[in-house]
Design an enzyme around this catalytic site. Sequence first.
Site, PDB file in Angstrom:
ATOM      1  N   LYS A 181       0.847  -1.199   0.000  1.00 46.06           N
ATOM      2  CA  LYS A 181       0.000   0.000   0.000  1.00 46.06           C
ATOM      3  C   LYS A 181       0.888   1.257   0.000  1.00 46.06           C
ATOM      4  O   LYS A 181       2.033   1.179  -0.408  1.00 46.06           O
ATOM      5  CB  LYS A 181      -0.966  -0.062   1.188  1.00 46.06           C
ATOM      6  CG  LYS A 181      -1.746  -1.391   1.248  1.00 46.06           C
ATOM      7  CD  LYS A 181      -2.590  -1.648  -0.014  1.00 46.06           C
ATOM      8  CE  LYS A 181      -3.006  -3.096  -0.175  1.00 46.06           C
ATOM      9  NZ  LYS A 181      -4.135  -3.532   0.563  1.00 46.06           N
TER      10      LYS A 181
HETATM   11  C1  PLP Z   1      -4.958  -4.652   0.846  1.00 44.23           C
HETATM   12  C2  PLP Z   1      -6.398  -4.486   0.987  1.00 44.23           C
HETATM   13  C3  PLP Z   1      -7.088  -4.949   2.121  1.00 44.23           C
HETATM   14  C4  PLP Z   1      -6.416  -5.742   3.214  1.00 44.23           C
HETATM   15  O1  PLP Z   1      -5.399  -5.079   3.875  1.00 44.23           O
HETATM   16  P1  PLP Z   1      -4.463  -5.873   4.907  1.00 44.23           P
HETATM   17  O2  PLP Z   1      -3.767  -4.798   5.662  1.00 44.23           O
HETATM   18  O3  PLP Z   1      -3.537  -6.725   4.101  1.00 44.23           O
HETATM   19  O4  PLP Z   1      -5.356  -6.699   5.771  1.00 44.23           O
HETATM   20  C5  PLP Z   1      -8.441  -4.691   2.206  1.00 44.23           C
HETATM   21  N1  PLP Z   1      -9.091  -4.036   1.228  1.00 44.23           N
HETATM   22  C6  PLP Z   1      -8.474  -3.589   0.125  1.00 44.23           C
HETATM   23  C7  PLP Z   1      -9.251  -2.855  -0.906  1.00 44.23           C
HETATM   24  C8  PLP Z   1      -7.108  -3.814  -0.054  1.00 44.23           C
HETATM   25  O5  PLP Z   1      -6.503  -3.388  -1.161  1.00 44.23           O
END
Ligand code: PLP
Length: 378
Positions: A181
């Site tokens: 992210k």
């Molecule tokens: C990456 C992601 C998640 C999950 O995030 P984590 O921190 O890995 O649990 C949830 N929703 C979306 C849209 C994502 O891109």
Amino acid sequence: MEIPFSRPYLRGDEGERVAATIASGWVSQGPRVREFEAAFAERVGALDAVATTNCTTALQLALYVMGVGPGDEVIVPSLSFIATANAVWQNGATPIFADVDPLTYNIDPDVIERAVTECTTAIMPVHQLGLPAEMESILELADRHGLAVVEDAACAVGASYRGQRIGSLGPLACFSLHPRKVITTGEGGMIAVNDPDVAARLRMLRQHAMNVSDLTRHNAKDVVLERYPERGWNHRMTDMQATLGLCQLEVLDEIRSDRARLAARYTEALATIPAIEPPFDPDYAERTWQSYAVRLVAGAPDRTELMRALLKDGIPTRRGVMAIHEEGAYAAAAADLPVTEDVTRNTLMLPLFAGMTDAQQDHVIERLAVHAAALVAA
Ligand SMILES: *Cc1c(COP(=O)(O)O)cnc(C)c1O
């Protein structure tokens, strides 16, 4: 040339700062987590923020605190990472998949309206790839139907919608701090919250619903006997992670502007590559460019062949955002999602990360142009 698909942006002093945290003796949730929460809340324009282990646990907890439980329906896009639906399931509720807008790839408010039933208790819009969803319409229709709104803002740290920061708009927005992210704590999540009572309850629920935090007990001058008035989870972040998070907040603006610069370079270059279109970039939002997803239109080569050819040149790419209802895990869900199915098949993500050099990006662009032309000709 081998190009990473994605890479966290680190300045170099993080190890030293995390080591200092370890030396302090606070290694689980303590003062650094509290400090990170305060800094994060300020950055996203929220009243408060509550740290968790990841965005999935943040979403699960946010839905739970809004009263979502067994028998309830939560309207979500299918065009999202599967965690979106899993967080609903983890509360015993059912995700109801709504189609997305063909330009923004975000949940379509008109489709949400049609999906509302007597069992609907919440809407969970996703700010896909860091582009904010149509929050004005979504908050208005949620209000009209008496529904909760929990934003899946996993990719949207630092994004804004009509001049308002994501985290300041709705009651609860959940962010991911996974390395894929915008900023990272290794693993981690954050719930931006705008009601002090909800924030207090979230802090309890993430710590076995214990009524005193470790920090409070540690600082108490007298004996503290904790109580457990309800049931909860262990979703605690560590102080080591929070220290890394504090370092990352300091470079968030740098990361955002570098990603935006690289995205603009891709978009400019794509003007000369036929059948491969840049992502829609609306004026109403300032997105994070968590990913750069191109669209393959009529006349474009087969996506898998293109991905394979690029990979041979040291350029990893990824398929577009998945469609959750097409996976075995949610295959039983009824779904009429033509836009989602079209978008998931015809989009492709190119390498993008803060710190990517112009030479690296030029290589991607050059090979993309060569393969796109060659594969179509063949
Ligand atoms: C990456 C992601 C998640 C999950 O995030 P984590 O921190 O890995 O649990 C949830 N929703 C979306 C849209 C994502 O891109």
